[in-house]
Write an enzyme that holds these catalytic residues in place. Structure first.
Site, mmCIF file in Angstrom:
data_model
loop_
_atom_site.group_PDB
_atom_site.id
_atom_site.type_symbol
_atom_site.label_atom_id
_atom_site.label_comp_id
_atom_site.label_asym_id
_atom_site.label_seq_id
_atom_site.Cartn_x
_atom_site.Cartn_y
_atom_site.Cartn_z
ATOM 1 N N CYS A 1 0.815 -1.230 0.000
ATOM 2 C CA CYS A 1 0.000 0.000 0.000
ATOM 3 C C CYS A 1 0.843 1.273 0.000
ATOM 4 C CB CYS A 1 -0.918 0.039 1.217
ATOM 5 S SG CYS A 1 -2.130 -1.274 1.263
ATOM 6 N N ASN B 1 -10.224 0.625 0.556
ATOM 7 C CA ASN B 1 -8.761 0.692 0.585
ATOM 8 C C ASN B 1 -8.237 0.309 -0.800
ATOM 9 O OD1 ASN B 1 -6.044 0.313 0.925
ATOM 10 N ND2 ASN B 1 -6.205 -0.970 2.746
ATOM 11 N N HIS C 1 -3.040 7.475 4.533
ATOM 12 C CA HIS C 1 -3.485 6.271 3.823
ATOM 13 C C HIS C 1 -4.935 5.975 4.203
ATOM 14 C CE1 HIS C 1 -3.488 2.378 1.994
ATOM 15 N NE2 HIS C 1 -3.467 1.696 3.129
HETATM 16 O O1 UT7 Z 1 -3.616 -1.406 3.995
HETATM 17 C C1 UT7 Z 1 -3.634 -2.359 5.052
HETATM 18 C C2 UT7 Z 1 -4.877 -3.184 4.996
HETATM 19 N N1 UT7 Z 1 -5.360 -3.662 6.246
HETATM 20 C C3 UT7 Z 1 -6.079 -2.932 7.128
HETATM 21 O O2 UT7 Z 1 -6.235 -1.771 7.012
HETATM 22 C C4 UT7 Z 1 -6.711 -3.671 8.297
HETATM 23 C C5 UT7 Z 1 -6.692 -2.927 9.598
HETATM 24 N N2 UT7 Z 1 -7.667 -3.504 10.502
HETATM 25 C C6 UT7 Z 1 -8.971 -3.146 10.473
HETATM 26 O O3 UT7 Z 1 -9.344 -2.274 9.724
HETATM 27 C C7 UT7 Z 1 -9.932 -3.836 11.430
HETATM 28 O O4 UT7 Z 1 -9.220 -4.632 12.341
HETATM 29 C C8 UT7 Z 1 -10.994 -4.684 10.682
HETATM 30 C C9 UT7 Z 1 -11.970 -3.766 9.959
HETATM 31 C C10 UT7 Z 1 -10.324 -5.624 9.682
HETATM 32 C C11 UT7 Z 1 -11.794 -5.540 11.665
HETATM 33 O O5 UT7 Z 1 -12.418 -4.696 12.644
HETATM 34 P P1 UT7 Z 1 -12.408 -5.137 14.171
HETATM 35 O O6 UT7 Z 1 -13.175 -4.136 14.902
HETATM 36 O O7 UT7 Z 1 -10.973 -5.344 14.559
HETATM 37 O O8 UT7 Z 1 -13.207 -6.482 14.142
HETATM 38 P P2 UT7 Z 1 -12.729 -7.960 14.601
HETATM 39 O O9 UT7 Z 1 -11.675 -8.476 13.712
HETATM 40 O O10 UT7 Z 1 -12.456 -7.915 16.070
HETATM 41 O O11 UT7 Z 1 -14.054 -8.806 14.366
HETATM 42 C C12 UT7 Z 1 -15.230 -8.610 15.168
HETATM 43 C C13 UT7 Z 1 -16.297 -9.581 14.707
HETATM 44 C C14 UT7 Z 1 -15.835 -11.016 14.603
HETATM 45 O O12 UT7 Z 1 -16.887 -11.848 15.032
HETATM 46 P P3 UT7 Z 1 -16.899 -12.460 16.521
HETATM 47 O O13 UT7 Z 1 -15.662 -13.281 16.626
HETATM 48 O O14 UT7 Z 1 -16.903 -11.281 17.437
HETATM 49 O O15 UT7 Z 1 -18.173 -13.249 16.538
HETATM 50 C C15 UT7 Z 1 -15.614 -11.228 13.118
HETATM 51 O O16 UT7 Z 1 -15.790 -12.573 12.723
HETATM 52 O O17 UT7 Z 1 -16.742 -9.225 13.390
HETATM 53 C C16 UT7 Z 1 -16.706 -10.377 12.534
HETATM 54 N N3 UT7 Z 1 -16.448 -9.936 11.176
HETATM 55 C C17 UT7 Z 1 -17.433 -9.517 10.358
HETATM 56 N N4 UT7 Z 1 -18.759 -9.412 10.522
HETATM 57 C C18 UT7 Z 1 -19.498 -8.950 9.494
HETATM 58 C C19 UT7 Z 1 -15.254 -9.845 10.516
HETATM 59 N N5 UT7 Z 1 -15.457 -9.370 9.276
HETATM 60 C C20 UT7 Z 1 -16.794 -9.161 9.150
HETATM 61 C C21 UT7 Z 1 -17.603 -8.676 8.104
HETATM 62 N N6 UT7 Z 1 -18.950 -8.585 8.322
HETATM 63 N N7 UT7 Z 1 -17.118 -8.301 6.910
#
Ligand code: UT7
Length: 367
Positions: free
Chosen positions: A110, A278, A248
Site C-alpha cells: 500500500c 482501501n 493512507h
Molecule cells: O492497507 C492495510 C490493509 N489492512 C487494514 O487496514 C486492516 C486494519 N484492521 C482493520 O481495519 C480492522 O481490524 C478490521 C476492519 C479488519 C476488523 O475490525 P475489528 O473491529 O478489529 O473487528 P474484529 O476483527 O475484532 O471482528 C469482530 C467480529 C468477529 O466476530 P466475533 O468473533 O466477534 O463473533 C468477526 O468474525 O466481526 C466479525 N467480522 C465480520 N462481521 C461482518 C469480521 N469481518 C466481518 C464482516 N462482516 N465483513
C-alpha cells in the site's frame, strides 16, 4: 534542487460494489462494514490495472501541460502489476508516448506510491533526471478471496498519478521518512504469490490472504505516528504548521485514531475511504486528486502524508504545494465502456470461492 508536483490525475473505474451488494453473497452487512471501517462502497475494475494507470497518467500529463517526451522516468507503484515480466511501467511508457523515459515497478504494497514519489523526487534532487511520472494503481479485486469477509470487504480498485518536475523552489516532497516494522510480514501476506512454488503446486494453488486485522490496526497507527514525528523532526516543521493531512485510506477508525494522536483537527484531514475502500497504492494519489477537486488543498499549503502497508512498511512525507491547484489542460482520456455490474465482474471469483469453501467444509481436498 526540489521536485514540484505539477500534474495530477485519477481513475476510478465505473462499476461500484456497495456494502449491500456484498451482503448478497456473504454474511456481512452495510452496518457492520460502515461502523467498523467507514467504507460505503468500492470500485471494481473491468480493465487491467495498467489501463487505469494509463488514464490517470494521461490526465496528470494534461494537467501539467507537458509533452510526454519530456518525461525521463515512469515509476509504477503497485502490488498488483498486470504481469511480472516485463514490468508494468513499460506498458505506460509506451501507452502515453514517453519515448525518452525509462521505467520500473516499485512494490512496497500500500505504501508503493509514497515510496515511488520519494525515489523519483530524490533522483530529481540528485540531478539524474528532471521530470517523472509517478503512479499508484491497484487491481486487487481479481486476487481477493471473496469467500472471506474479514479482508475482501475492505479493498477496492483504482489509480492515480502525478507528474513531478525539477525546480529551485522548495516545493513538492520536501522530505520523507520510510520504515519497516520488524517481524510483521505475516500480518498481511499472499503466501507464495510469486515464484516460490513447487512444480507440483503450480496448477492447483489458489491465493488466500493472511490477514490479522487488529494487529495491522495497532501497528498502522503506531508506525504512521512514528514516521510523521520523524519527518517533522527531520524538517524542523511543527505540527501546527501542517495545513492539511493526507493519510493512507484503509479504515476511518485508523485515520481518526492517528489524527487524535497527532492533535490534528479532523476537519483538516482527508477522508475518502467511504467512496473507494482501501485502494492500496492508489489511496494517496486518489485522496490528493479529490482534495484538489474539492478545493481543500490551497496554493502554498504544507501537507503531511502518511502511509502503511504489507511488510509492514510505513512512511510519512512533507509536501509543499505550489501556486496552482487547477489543471492547465483537461484530458479526454477515458476507460473503455463497462457493460457489467460490479457483482457481474467478480461473479466468477465468487462462484470459485463458494465451490472451494463447500469442498473444504465437506472435507474435500483443495489448494
Ligand atoms: O492497507 C492495510 C490493509 N489492512 C487494514 O487496514 C486492516 C486494519 N484492521 C482493520 O481495519 C480492522 O481490524 C478490521 C476492519 C479488519 C476488523 O475490525 P475489528 O473491529 O478489529 O473487528 P474484529 O476483527 O475484532 O471482528 C469482530 C467480529 C468477529 O466476530 P466475533 O468473533 O466477534 O463473533 C468477526 O468474525 O466481526 C466479525 N467480522 C465480520 N462481521 C461482518 C469480521 N469481518 C466481518 C464482516 N462482516 N465483513
Amino acid at each position: 534542487m526540489f521536485a514540484e508536483i505539477i500534474g495530477w490525475g485519477k481513475c476510478a473505474p465505473p462499476a461500484i460494489l456497495t456494502n449491500s451488494d456484498l451482503a448478497t453473497f456473504m454474511d456481512t452487512s452495510d452496518d457492520w462494514i460502515f461502523s467498523r471501517t467507514g467504507i460505503r462502497q468500492r470500485h471494481i475494475s473491468h480493465v487491467p490495472g495498467s489501463e487505469m494507470a494509463r488514464v490517470a497518467s494521461e490526465r496528470a500529463i494534461a494537467c501539467a501541460d507537458i509533452d510526454p517526451t519530456e518525461i525521463d522516468l515512469v515509476i509504477y507503484g503497485s502490488n498488483s502489476p498486470d504481469e511480472m515480466i516485463p514490468n508494468s511501467a513499460s506498458i505506460i511508457v509506451n501507452a502515453v508516448g514517453a519515448v525518452n523515459a525509462t521505467g520500473f515497478d516499485l512494490n512496497s504494497a500500500c505504501t508503493s506510491f509514497v515510496y515511488a514519489l520519494n525515489v523519483a523526487t530524490d533522483m530529481i534532487k540528485a540531478g539524474s533526471i528532471k521530470t517523472a511520472l509517478v503512479i499508484g494503481v491497484e487491481k486487487t479485486s481479481t486476487i481477493m478471496d471473496w469467500g472471506r469477509r474479514d479482508a475482501s470487504v475492505l479493498f477496492g480498485d483504482g489509480g492515480g498519478a502525478v507528474v513531478i518536475k525539477a525546480t529551485e523552489e522548495a516545493l513538492g516532497l520536501i522530505d520523507a521518512k520510510l520504515s519497516t516494522v520488524p517481524n510483521t510480514r505475516d500480518m498481511i501476506q499472499m503466501p507464495r504469490m510469486g515464484f516460490d512454488m513447487s512444480h507440483a503446486e503450480m496448477n492447483s494453488y489458489y491465493y488466500s490472504m493472511n490477514f490479522k486485522g487488529q494487529d495491522i490496526f495497532k501497528n498502522a497507527v503506531k508506525g504512521m505516528n512514528e514516521a510523521c514525528d520523524a519527518v517533522l523532526k527531520k524538517t524542523g516543521i511543527k505540527k501546527s504548521e501542517i495545513d492539511f493531512f493526507v493519510p493512507h485510506q484503509a479504515n476511518v477508525r485508523i485515520i481518526q485514531t492517528l489524527a487524535k494522536r497527532m492533535d490534528f483537527d479532523i476537519d483538516n484531514v482527508m477522508v475518502c475511504v467511504d467512496r473507494y475502500g482501501n485502494t492500496s497504492a492508489a489511496t494517496i494519489p486518489l485522496a490528493l486528486c479529490d482534495a484538489l477537486e474539492e478545493g481543500r488543498i490551497k496554493p502554498g499549503m504544507t501537507l503531511l502524508t502518511a502511509t502503511f502497508g504489507a511488510g509492514l512498511t510505513c512512511g510519512a512525507g512533507i509536501i509543499k504545494w505550489g501556486s496552482r491547484t487547477t489543471p492547465l489542460r483537461e484530458s479526454d482520456a477515458e476507460l473503455p465502456p463497462c457493460d457489467k455490474t460490479a457483482l457481474e465482474i467478480i461473479g466468477p471469483s465468487i462462484k470459485a470461492a463458494e465451490e472451494r469453501y463447500a469442498d473444504e467444509n465437506s472435507g474435500g481436498a483443495s489448494s
